[in-house]
Design a protein around this motif. Structure first.
Motif, PDB file in Angstrom:
ATOM      1  N   SER A 663     -80.574 -19.006  16.663  1.00 35.68           N
ATOM      2  CA  SER A 663     -80.111 -19.297  15.308  1.00 35.68           C
ATOM      3  C   SER A 663     -78.749 -18.668  15.045  1.00 35.68           C
ATOM      4  N   LYS A 664     -78.502 -17.487  15.604  1.00 31.90           N
ATOM      5  CA  LYS A 664     -77.210 -16.820  15.411  1.00 31.90           C
ATOM      6  C   LYS A 664     -76.709 -16.243  16.730  1.00 31.90           C
ATOM      7  N   GLU A 665     -76.958 -16.959  17.849  1.00 32.02           N
ATOM      8  CA  GLU A 665     -76.567 -16.463  19.164  1.00 32.02           C
ATOM      9  C   GLU A 665     -75.986 -17.611  19.983  1.00 32.02           C
ATOM     10  N   TYR A 666     -74.965 -17.305  20.780  1.00 33.95           N
ATOM     11  CA  TYR A 666     -74.269 -18.316  21.561  1.00 33.95           C
ATOM     12  C   TYR A 666     -74.033 -17.791  22.968  1.00 33.95           C
ATOM     13  N   ARG A 667     -73.956 -18.750  23.935  1.00 37.85           N
ATOM     14  CA  ARG A 667     -73.565 -18.401  25.305  1.00 37.85           C
ATOM     15  C   ARG A 667     -72.059 -18.606  25.400  1.00 37.85           C
ATOM     16  N   VAL A 668     -71.354 -17.567  25.884  1.00 37.34           N
ATOM     17  CA  VAL A 668     -69.891 -17.574  25.903  1.00 37.34           C
ATOM     18  C   VAL A 668     -69.401 -17.321  27.320  1.00 37.34           C
ATOM     19  N   GLN A 669     -68.366 -18.077  27.728  1.00 32.93           N
ATOM     20  CA  GLN A 669     -67.718 -17.893  29.035  1.00 32.93           C
ATOM     21  C   GLN A 669     -66.625 -16.852  28.856  1.00 32.93           C
ATOM     22  N   LEU A 670     -66.794 -15.679  29.531  1.00 33.84           N
ATOM     23  CA  LEU A 670     -65.767 -14.635  29.529  1.00 33.84           C
ATOM     24  C   LEU A 670     -65.259 -14.497  30.953  1.00 33.84           C
ATOM     25  N   GLY A 671     -64.140 -15.111  31.252  1.00 33.17           N
ATOM     26  CA  GLY A 671     -63.653 -15.085  32.617  1.00 33.17           C
ATOM     27  C   GLY A 671     -64.648 -15.747  33.539  1.00 33.17           C
ATOM     28  N   ILE A 672     -65.168 -14.982  34.504  1.00 29.53           N
ATOM     29  CA  ILE A 672     -66.140 -15.542  35.443  1.00 29.53           C
ATOM     30  C   ILE A 672     -67.570 -15.256  34.983  1.00 29.53           C
ATOM     31  N   MET A 673     -67.724 -14.554  33.845  1.00 31.07           N
ATOM     32  CA  MET A 673     -69.062 -14.201  33.360  1.00 31.07           C
ATOM     33  C   MET A 673     -69.490 -15.117  32.223  1.00 31.07           C
ATOM     34  N   GLU A 774     -61.940 -11.704  34.748  1.00 27.30           N
ATOM     35  CA  GLU A 774     -61.090 -12.889  34.688  1.00 27.30           C
ATOM     36  C   GLU A 774     -60.705 -13.421  36.061  1.00 27.30           C
ATOM     37  N   GLY A 775     -61.377 -12.951  37.105  1.00 25.84           N
ATOM     38  CA  GLY A 775     -61.091 -13.462  38.443  1.00 25.84           C
ATOM     39  C   GLY A 775     -60.178 -12.591  39.264  1.00 25.84           C
ATOM     40  N   GLY A 776     -59.729 -11.455  38.716  1.00 22.28           N
ATOM     41  CA  GLY A 776     -58.907 -10.527  39.487  1.00 22.28           C
ATOM     42  C   GLY A 776     -57.578 -11.142  39.919  1.00 22.28           C
ATOM     43  N   ILE A 777     -57.140 -10.854  41.162  1.00 23.40           N
ATOM     44  CA  ILE A 777     -55.827 -11.309  41.633  1.00 23.40           C
ATOM     45  C   ILE A 777     -55.842 -12.795  41.982  1.00 23.40           C
ATOM     46  N   GLY A 778     -57.006 -13.442  41.902  1.00 25.42           N
ATOM     47  CA  GLY A 778     -57.070 -14.894  42.125  1.00 25.42           C
ATOM     48  C   GLY A 778     -56.676 -15.679  40.879  1.00 25.42           C
ATOM     49  N   ASN A 779     -56.323 -14.983  39.807  1.00 23.51           N
ATOM     50  CA  ASN A 779     -55.961 -15.626  38.547  1.00 23.51           C
ATOM     51  C   ASN A 779     -54.745 -14.914  37.978  1.00 23.51           C
ATOM     52  N   THR A 780     -53.697 -15.676  37.604  1.00 24.23           N
ATOM     53  CA  THR A 780     -52.519 -15.093  36.961  1.00 24.23           C
ATOM     54  C   THR A 780     -52.500 -15.543  35.510  1.00 24.23           C
ATOM     55  N   VAL A 781     -52.412 -14.538  34.610  1.00 23.38           N
ATOM     56  CA  VAL A 781     -52.398 -14.822  33.175  1.00 23.38           C
ATOM     57  C   VAL A 781     -50.954 -14.778  32.696  1.00 23.38           C
ATOM     58  N   ALA A 782     -50.508 -15.862  32.056  1.00 26.91           N
ATOM     59  CA  ALA A 782     -49.129 -15.951  31.573  1.00 26.91           C
ATOM     60  C   ALA A 782     -49.115 -15.992  30.059  1.00 26.91           C
ATOM     61  N   ARG A 783     -48.347 -15.062  29.442  1.00 28.84           N
ATOM     62  CA  ARG A 783     -48.178 -15.098  27.985  1.00 28.84           C
ATOM     63  C   ARG A 783     -46.951 -15.930  27.658  1.00 28.84           C
ATOM     64  N   LEU A 784     -47.124 -16.936  26.812  1.00 25.36           N
ATOM     65  CA  LEU A 784     -46.056 -17.890  26.500  1.00 25.36           C
ATOM     66  C   LEU A 784     -45.250 -17.437  25.291  1.00 25.36           C
TER      67      LEU A 784
END
Length: 785
Positions: A663-673, A774-784
């Motif tokens: 009722s007040k709970e959701y499944r959320v994708q956080l990086g690889i979790m 977030e996948g470690g060094i297999g993922n590059t995060v870019a701030r736009l």
């Protein structure tokens, strides 16, 4: 309960500690007569009484029991018509006052809605007897003397006494100041002998001075003579004093008669005051021990958590956990001498007796104790030269007596069972005795040195091994009780530690058969595993406490932030409301002026005034509707759809809603979790919602929804570079603050190329590697930008 058992378990020594907290001889007598209750209902009632007393001490600090005295003997004498002396009457008055005060004290707490049913029951029958108390206090002072104000006759008599004494003193002082008489006196003073006023006269002037000799000094040089001139006055004084004694006797007899009339109420008061004094004695003792209330049962279950022996110094005692009667009914403790086996045995026995006596125990909360019909103990060496009994014979005499009486409502404590005879026969006899007690259904705790008993628990259901820990490094016991692990022999380890020649130790070890060595190795392994488990459990407990604390702090911060937001909105709305009221007031004044002008003949149309008023009313915002709108918006913001970009507050991470799980709970994708998160722990991100769950993708086309990530795994290098450039343009147009470029780890060539391209791209402000989630060094995060 058997007196010998109470002695060997040091129950009497515990009662000596308890007696230190009594308020009167009434409580002392009750404490001295205390014995464990064998009825579960009575034990629970006494525990409840102690609990209520502890509650009073916790809320008020103390209970007013001062002034109470054991007046039973006085009351019995008054009951048969005897005359009480002033001190006895004063004790009765003080006890009446003490009873009235504790009664009022408890009644006031009950009126304050403090739940004290047992104390209310004990104080209700106490009769105040205020009139009797007042009459005694008006006649007798605090030192036990009868007051002048007791009766008019006594006041008149004492005035006459004081007048006569003053006249006698005046006459004698004239005599001592006379120059003709001073040389005859040893000292110029007036004193009293045999209740008569006299002066000290030198021996040689006896015949010339005259009067009656009442005494002489030790040397005989001074005679204490009553001059003839004051003999008559002294006689009058003694006569008046006789009248005083008669009047005092009459007053005391009259007061004693009034006590006799109220003797039934007074005896009942004393009974309940004794109960109250005893109740608070137990509560003060619990406070001194920092003790807690155990749960009581009649099924023989013991579970003492972090128990301490009350007679051992608090700074020295090592807390132990003792459990019995749940999954096993017999506990066999092995270990070295001076390791704490006997202390463990006595702790279990004494705490059981204390619980059955209505006393709190020096244990942690949520401990449990059983009420047994009988507790039996064979502890210590009680050999008797007079009875020609050896140690073994002494033990066996006690054991025989115990085995004749033991049943399924008994607790049996055996110390060094089977000791004092041939080890093989002693061990065999010990096993048989333990089996007999077990078969009778009794609860059993036994200590032993015999290695044969280490395997006893493994062969019998309902029996558990335990041991006291020994530190081979320091060659000292730790006094910790290890349930489930039998004690192991430390002889070889200690000898090796002390420097015994290794060849001697090896020769000794070779004499030990393989089975014994295997058992010792098993015990060693169990001890090591238990220590590791305890360490890991402690670390897990600390980690959980830190996480709980962090969660509480975050929740508190969120509440404070929300409250500040509401305060700011309320302040702004209040300010706006005041401005609107001011504008309305000014507008009303203008309209009123226009109406005045209209009355004076100026051309102002009525419908224009009405229209202006209507427009002004419409311009005023409806703050209530706005508040409702904000409330609905806030509730809407706590409702999420699959694909919504959210920030999980407790983690500080951004993710995407996958599905609703409650009722007040959701499944959320956080990086690889993927984690389940409460709605109150999430906050919507100000980005375009993506209506589909995150799925790995290789390409981004102009006519498809732009995702917050680009998956390049499996794409050739040149194609990947083109895809990244195209994707960055689309992401900038979509307004994303940051994006994830998933290139995998691989050989590192694609990762390096992506990072170089992002570094040079004009729309990229900065880049970083993905975090742990977030996948470690297999993922590059870019701030736009």
């Amino acid at each position: 309960m058997n007196a010998r058992v109470l002695r060997v378990l040091e129950y009497d020594k515990m009662k000596e500690q308890l007696k230190e907290h009594v308020a009167s001889s009434l409580g002392r007598r009750k404490t001295e007569a205390l014995e464990p209750y064998t009825d579960l209902g009575t034990a629970r009632r006494e525990q409840k009484r102690t609990e209520e007393g502890a509650k009073v001490l916790r809320l008020k600090g103390q209970a007013p029991l001062g002034g109470i005295t054991d007046i039973n003997a006085h009351l019995k004498r008054a009951q048969i018509g005897g005359t009480l002396h002033a001190g006895e009457l004063l004790e009765i008055a003080d006890t009446i006052y003490g009873g009235r005060r504790i009664k009022t004290f408890i009644e006031t707490m009950v009126e304050e809605e403090v739940d004290l049913p047992q104390l209310a029951e004990l104080t209700a029958p106490i009769t105040p007897l205020t009139d009797l108390e007042r009459e005694i206090k008006q006649s007798i002072d605090e030192h036990g003397g009868v007051l002048d104000s007791a009766t008019p006759a006594l006041r008149s008599i004492r005035q006459k006494i004081r007048g006569t004494e003053a006249e006698i003193r005046s006459k004698l002082e004239q005599l001592t100041r006379s120059s003709g008489q001073q040389k005859k006196l040893s000292d110029a003073i007036v004193t009293i002998r045999n209740d008569r006023y006299v002066v000290p006269v030198k021996q040689e002037y006896r015949s010339s001075f005259g009067g009656i000799v009442h005494d002489q000094s030790a040397s005989g040089a001074t005679l204490f003579i009553e001059p003839q001139s004051v003999v008559t006055m002294n006689n009058q004084l003694n006569e008046v004093r006789g009248q005083e004694r008669q009047e005092i006797e009459r007053i005391l007899k009259e007061l004693s008669g009034k006590v006799q009339d109220a003797v039934e109420e007074l005896l009942e008061n004393v009974h309940y005051l004794a109960e109250l004094d005893f109740l608070f004695t137990k509560s003060y003792y619990a406070k001194a021990l920092k003790a807690t209330q155990p749960r009581l049962n009649g099924e023989g279950r013991l579970h003492f958590k972090q128990a301490k022996h009350p007679l051992l110094p608090e700074k020295e005692v090592v807390p132990i956990d003792v459990e019995l009667g749940n999954t096993f009914s017999s506990l066999v403790i092995t270990g070295p001498n001076t390791g704490g086996k006997t202390v463990t045995l006595k702790t279990a026995g004494l705490l059981t007796l204390m619980a059955q006596s209505g006393l709190f125990l020096p244990v942690e909360e949520d401990s449990e104790a059983a009420v047994f019909a009988a507790v039996f103990a064979d502890i210590g060496d009680e050999q008797s030269i007079e009875q020609s009994l050896s140690t073994f014979s002494s033990h066996m005499t006690n054991i025989v007596d115990i085995l004749e009486k033991v049943d399924d409502e008994s607790l049996v404590l055996f110390d060094e069972i089977g000791a004092g005879t041939d080890p093989t026969e002693g061990a065999a006899l010990a096993v048989s005795i333990l089996d007999y007690v077990y078969d009778r259904g009794a609860k059993l705790v036994a200590t032993t040195h015999f290695s044969e008993l280490k395997g006893y628990a493994y062969n019998r259901e309902g029996v558990m091994n335990a041991s006291v820990e020994f530190d081979v490094e320091t060659l000292r016991p730790t006094y910790r009780l290890l349930t489930g692990i039998p004690g192991r022999s430390n002889a070889f380890a200690i000898s090796r530690r002390l420097g015994l020649d290794e060849s001697i130790i090896e020769a000794a070890e070779s004499e030990v058969n393989a089975d014994a060595r295997q058992v010792e190795n098993m015990i060693t392994s169990l001890e090591e595993r238990q220590r590791e488990a305890e360490t890991e459990w402690e670390e897990a407990r600390k980690t959980r406490e830190e996480a709980d604390q962090l969660h509480r702090e975050l929740e508190q911060n969120l509440k404070e932030l929300d409250q500040k937001k509401q305060d700011v909105l309320a302040s702004a709305e209040d300010k706006a409301q005041k401005e609107l009221e001011k504008a309305r007031s000014e507008a009303d004044a203008v309209i009123q002026d226009l109406r005045e002008l209209q009355k004076q003949g100026h051309h102002v149309k009525e419908h224009e005034l009405i229209d202006a008023k209507k427009r002004m009313d419409q311009a005023e915002p409806d703050l209530k509707k706005r508040q409702e709108k904000l409330k609905k918006q806030a509730e809407k913001e706590k409702t999420f759809e699959p694909g919504d970009e959210v920030k999980v507050l407790s983690f500080g991470q951004q993710g995407q809603v996958l599905e609703k799980t409650g009722s007040k709970e959701y499944r959320v994708q956080l990086g690889i979790m993927k984690v389940n998160v409460k709605a109150d722990d999430m906050e919507k991100m100000k980005t375009e919602p993506v209506k589909q769950p995150i799925r790995p993708m290789a390409k981004v086309s102009a006519n498809s929804s732009v995702k917050p990530e680009l998956d390049l795994r499996g794409v050739r290098y040149e194609d990947a570079m083109r895809e990244v450039e195209k994707y960055l343009d689309d992401a900038v147009l979509a307004g994303y603050p940051q994006v994830h470029i998933i290139h995998g780890k691989g050989t590192g060539a694609l990762r390096k190329g992506v990072k170089e391209l992002l570094k040079k791209h004009p729309s990229v402000a900065e880049t970083r590697d993905g975090g742990m989630n977030e996948g470690g060094i297999g993922n590059t995060v870019a701030r736009l930008k």
